[in-house]
Design an enzyme around this catalytic site. Structure first.
Site: not given
Length: 280
Positions: A30, A46, A51, A54, A75-77
């Protein structure tokens, strides 16, 4: 009209699943190292409210003793979902070769404009080493102009202190490219400190650098007669390259000179014209 089950086709090497969130480990390649806390807090809110819309993208992990899946994109999600307390996460599982892992992670971040300039420069450098290719070949692989890649990689030549300020967003990449025209790392650091203290614009930094270059030449008039002309041409070419974010060459003949500006496409030419003549 939504597609029927008969119309949907499976894609070899690609599947969808709800995976246990702890069955995934981060992408070891990354390029992004900084995750803004305000952005993460907004994403967490959010996720709590509506939920995850994506799915992330993972691949089977080839590292023994590690989690069975490795992140390719998202990775953020994935991080935000852990912080919110998700036990599972929707994921697209696909086969991704090792040599494509960094490229895919880089492209996702570039498309989302989420890399700072130093992370982007480091990722380009790593891709060049891993692909064993030229900057022109890398340009074709990732859809970035060669000059943009070259100018970004140049930021790696900055002193460590200046690099940290660029990474933190304290000074811009435009300021940093102007500083690179200085030869002495200590001078770069001093001028970078002035940018922070005095809020100097990129144009002001360029003028200071040009003035310092002129003073160095004036210290030795004999040397000035011998080398000032080509050195000034190189300085002007570098300054134009930085301003236009593309390759600029200046040649001088016996009676006249030529300025050559490189562009990658019609869109790139329109961008350059916007910098040269904003009012047009």
């Amino acid at each position: 009209m939504p597609a029927t089950a008969e119309e949907l086709k499976s894609i070899p090497g690609l599947s969808y699943a709800e995976l246990p969130i702890h069955s995934i480990h981060p992408n070891r390649k990354q390029p992004r190292q900084v995750f803004d806390e305000d952005d993460m807090a907004e994403l967490e809110h959010s996720l709590r409210e509506i939920g995850l819309l994506q799915p992330i993208v993972v691949r089977p992990s080839g590292e023994p003793g590690d989690a069975p899946y490795e992140l390719v994109m998202g990775e953020r999600r994935w991080r935000a979902a852990q912080r919110v307390g998700f036990e599972t996460i929707p994921a697209i599982i696909r086969e991704t070769k090792d040599e494509d892992l960094l490229r895919d992670a880089l492209l996702e971040n570039l498309h989302r404009s989420e890399l700072n300039p130093l992370e982007e420069a480091a990722a380009y450098q790593q891709l060049l080493q891993e692909f064993g290719c030229s900057q022109d070949e890398l340009s074709q692989k990732i859809g970035r102009s060669r000059s943009q890649i070259s100018n970004t990689i140049r930021l790696m030549k900055l002193p460590a202190l200046v690099q940290r300020r660029v990474a933190a967003g304290v000074i811009s990449s435009g300021h940093a490219r102007a500083l690179l025209s200085l030869e002495d790392p200590a001078e770069m650091e001093r001028l970078a400190q002035r940018v922070v203290n005095e809020g100097l614009s990129v144009r002001s930094v360029e003028e200071i650098v040009a003035l310092q270059a002129g003073l160095r030449l004036a210290d030795n008039k004999k040397q000035q007669k011998e080398v000032a002309r080509p050195e000034r041409l190189d300085y002007f070419a570098n300054a134009l390259s930085d301003r236009l974010d593309t390759q600029v060459k200046i040649t001088l003949g016996a009676k006249k000179g030529r300025v050559s500006i490189e562009f990658a496409s019609v869109d790139d030419l329109n961008r350059i014209m916007g910098v040269i003549a904003p009012s047009s």
